[in-house]
Enzyme design. Structure first.
Site, PDB file in Angstrom:
ATOM      1  N   ARG A   1      -6.339  18.766   1.954  1.00  0.00           N
ATOM      2  CA  ARG A   1      -7.096  18.778   0.684  1.00  0.00           C
ATOM      3  C   ARG A   1      -8.473  19.485   1.765  1.00  0.00           C
ATOM      4  O   ARG A   1      -9.046  18.904   2.732  1.00  0.00           O
ATOM      5  CB  ARG A   1      -7.698  16.982   0.125  1.00  0.00           C
ATOM      6  CG  ARG A   1      -6.249  16.141  -0.396  1.00  0.00           C
ATOM      7  CD  ARG A   1      -6.430  14.821  -0.833  1.00  0.00           C
ATOM      8  NE  ARG A   1      -5.653  14.563   0.018  1.00  0.00           N
ATOM      9  CZ  ARG A   1      -6.723  13.108  -0.380  1.00  0.00           C
ATOM     10  NH1 ARG A   1      -6.976  12.544  -1.301  1.00  0.00           N
ATOM     11  NH2 ARG A   1      -5.828  11.970   0.669  1.00  0.00           N
TER      12      ARG A   1
ATOM     13  N   HIS B   1     -11.624   4.699  -1.447  1.00  0.00           N
ATOM     14  CA  HIS B   1     -12.085   4.048   0.042  1.00  0.00           C
ATOM     15  C   HIS B   1     -12.308   3.158  -0.547  1.00  0.00           C
ATOM     16  O   HIS B   1     -13.267   2.454   0.703  1.00  0.00           O
ATOM     17  CB  HIS B   1     -12.331   5.188   1.070  1.00  0.00           C
ATOM     18  CG  HIS B   1     -11.672   6.308   0.884  1.00  0.00           C
ATOM     19  ND1 HIS B   1     -11.459   7.890   1.988  1.00  0.00           N
ATOM     20  CD2 HIS B   1     -10.001   6.485   1.540  1.00  0.00           C
ATOM     21  CE1 HIS B   1     -11.103   8.888   2.721  1.00  0.00           C
ATOM     22  NE2 HIS B   1     -10.001   7.514   1.633  1.00  0.00           N
TER      23      HIS B   1
ATOM     24  N   ASN C   1       0.534  -1.323  -0.046  1.00  0.00           N
ATOM     25  CA  ASN C   1       0.284   0.087   0.068  1.00  0.00           C
ATOM     26  C   ASN C   1       0.961   1.297   0.064  1.00  0.00           C
ATOM     27  O   ASN C   1       1.222   1.120   1.236  1.00  0.00           O
ATOM     28  CB  ASN C   1      -0.693   0.456   1.669  1.00  0.00           C
ATOM     29  CG  ASN C   1      -1.589   1.027   1.063  1.00  0.00           C
ATOM     30  OD1 ASN C   1      -1.454   2.227   0.614  1.00  0.00           O
ATOM     31  ND2 ASN C   1      -3.090   1.264   1.578  1.00  0.00           N
TER      32      ASN C   1
ATOM     33  N   ARG D   1      -2.690  -1.478  -3.490  1.00  0.00           N
ATOM     34  CA  ARG D   1      -3.459  -0.909  -3.666  1.00  0.00           C
ATOM     35  C   ARG D   1      -3.731   0.160  -4.710  1.00  0.00           C
ATOM     36  O   ARG D   1      -2.325   0.934  -4.328  1.00  0.00           O
ATOM     37  CB  ARG D   1      -3.633   0.236  -2.078  1.00  0.00           C
ATOM     38  CG  ARG D   1      -5.063   1.026  -1.789  1.00  0.00           C
ATOM     39  CD  ARG D   1      -4.490   2.019  -1.257  1.00  0.00           C
ATOM     40  NE  ARG D   1      -5.791   3.027  -1.106  1.00  0.00           N
ATOM     41  CZ  ARG D   1      -5.362   4.593  -0.299  1.00  0.00           C
ATOM     42  NH1 ARG D   1      -3.787   4.035   0.009  1.00  0.00           N
ATOM     43  NH2 ARG D   1      -5.920   5.639  -0.804  1.00  0.00           N
TER      44      ARG D   1
ATOM     45  N   GLU E   1      -7.271  -2.586   5.493  1.00  0.00           N
ATOM     46  CA  GLU E   1      -7.515  -3.095   3.815  1.00  0.00           C
ATOM     47  C   GLU E   1      -7.007  -3.270   3.104  1.00  0.00           C
ATOM     48  O   GLU E   1      -7.201  -4.272   2.023  1.00  0.00           O
ATOM     49  CB  GLU E   1      -7.512  -1.678   3.166  1.00  0.00           C
ATOM     50  CG  GLU E   1      -8.180  -0.167   3.857  1.00  0.00           C
ATOM     51  CD  GLU E   1      -7.626   1.454   3.769  1.00  0.00           C
ATOM     52  OE1 GLU E   1      -7.841   1.797   2.618  1.00  0.00           O
ATOM     53  OE2 GLU E   1      -6.347   1.468   3.540  1.00  0.00           O
TER      54      GLU E   1
END
Length: 400
Positions: free
Chosen positions: A241, A181, A9, A93, A379
């Protein structure tokens, strides 16, 4: 000896990895770690499956100046540690699958070229996601690599959730709401099915709150809508962000402030969000500990936007049976959960404050009109499961 699956990842400033042993229908964690602080204070930390420290090595900044160098250091460490054990595949990922990929895919030259074409849709993430794939293809061209997409979980949305109010030709070209996500939402949805199957079958909003943040509306475990859209800029304010923004602001910055598109992009991705609001930090822990009014305002802004987004997604679902907090902030910041649920008090939501302070699994108070949960995301485990299934090493329902 059973095979291993490596999960990578990768981002621009860190690389996380986990190593799993193929054991029956589900992978078993062997170790996990990562290289953080790339270019500033590089450190490689690794723990085994039980959480015991295996490696904690710090580097000089010039030893690991960029993500490419970090990848080589991580690869060298893994090669030395794995020894003669066989790595059967590597799962990655990859943030953006564009309009092409709705499920994990084995990477070949054609797939890699297509994924590179999506870099403009996720400039903060996609390039970093693809770099380890290139490095491994050079070192081990025979090693199967699988790309797992953050956008894939949201494919199949109703058309109303995927459209912008723009000319239809742009939608046909791929200018549409994708959502992100997805691996996290898939992980949490699966875990919720295990611990609260009746709740998981209902109308659930999952709040993935971390440095990147978004919310997702689920009905019976399937994504119906999400706050992120064409890029990972939209929706909630995040660490650096901006989140949802009047597009007229972008036009103003370019036409009247003389900023170039690249300068605007850098500001929206790297200088906005909690950092921009507070002028202090993008870290919620720092902001919560500060007595500066700008820090308090940034936290209040963030929690209000999370609550507003949850309310909007409840409209999509036609009601709300549960809200689930996950990811770094969602799992570890009781104050953020408290303020967010308090902002939803008008809808009848309330907390058990002792359970919330302890970050218990279920934290709603007596009489709350919707359940409130804290469910850790994983994840990397989802990526390992997808990789096993794609290679025919797991039962089709292993992720259920």
């Amino acid at each position: 000896m059973s095979d291993l699956i490596l999960v990578v990842n990768a981002g621009s400033s860190s690389i996380k990895f986990k190593l799993y042993r193929v054991a029956g229908a589900d992978p078993a964690l062997v170790l996990g770690g990562g290289m953080s602080g790339i270019g500033t204070a590089p450190a490689l930390t690794v723990k085994d499956g039980s959480g015991a420290l295996v490696e904690n090595r710090r580097f000089a900044p010039d030893e690991v100046p960029d993500a490419s160098a970090a990848q080589h250091h991580v690869a060298d460490w893994l090669i030395h540690h794995v020894g003669d054990q066989r790595v059967a595949a590597v799962g990655h990922r990859v943030v953006h699958g564009g309009p092409v990929y709705a499920e994990p895919v084995r990477v070949d030259d054609t797939v890699l070229r297509r994924l590179e074409s999506f870099i403009p849709l996720a400039p903060l993430h996609q390039l970093g996601n693809l770099d380890p794939i290139r490095v491994l293809r050079q070192r081990r061209p025979d090693l199967p690599q699988v790309a797992c997409f953050d956008t894939a979980f949201h494919r199949g949305h109703p058309e109303l959730a995927d459209r912008f109010a723009l000319p239809r030709a742009l939608h046909d070209e791929g200018v549409r709401r994708y959502g992100f996500h997805g691996l996290s939402y898939e992980s949490v949805a699966g875990r919720l099915r295990e611990i609260a199957p009746e709740t998981a079958a209902g109308r659930v909003v999952i709040a993935h709150l971390g440095s990147g943040a978004s919310l997702c509306a689920l009905q019976d475990g399937r994504s119906q809508d999400s706050t992120m859209s064409f890029t990972a800029l939209d929706g909630l304010p995040m660490g650096t962000r901006c989140g949802a923004l009047d597009p007229g602001v972008v036009l103003h910055l370019i036409e009247h402030k003389g900023m170039t598109p690249a300068e605007v992009g850098h500001m929206l991705y790297h200088e906005s969000g909690l950092l921009g609001l507070s002028g202090l930090s993008n870290d919620v822990r720092t902001l919560l500990a500060s007595d500066r009014p700008e820090a308090a305002m940034a936290i209040d802004f963030f929690c209000r936007r999370v609550a507003q987004a949850a309310a909007a997604l409840a409209v999509t679902l036609g009601g709300l049976d549960a809200i689930v907090f996950t990811a770094g902030i969602g799992e570890n910041a009781p104050e953020i959960r408290r303020r967010t649920v308090a902002a939803l008090g008008w809808a009848g939501l309330s907390l058990d404050h002792a359970a919330n302070a302890a970050s218990a699994a279920r934290i709603d108070g007596p009489g709350s009109r919707a359940q409130v949960w804290v469910v850790p995301t994983d994840e990397e485990l989802m990526i390992a499961r997808h990789t096993m299934r794609l290679l025919g090493r797991a039962a089709p329902d292993a992720t259920a």
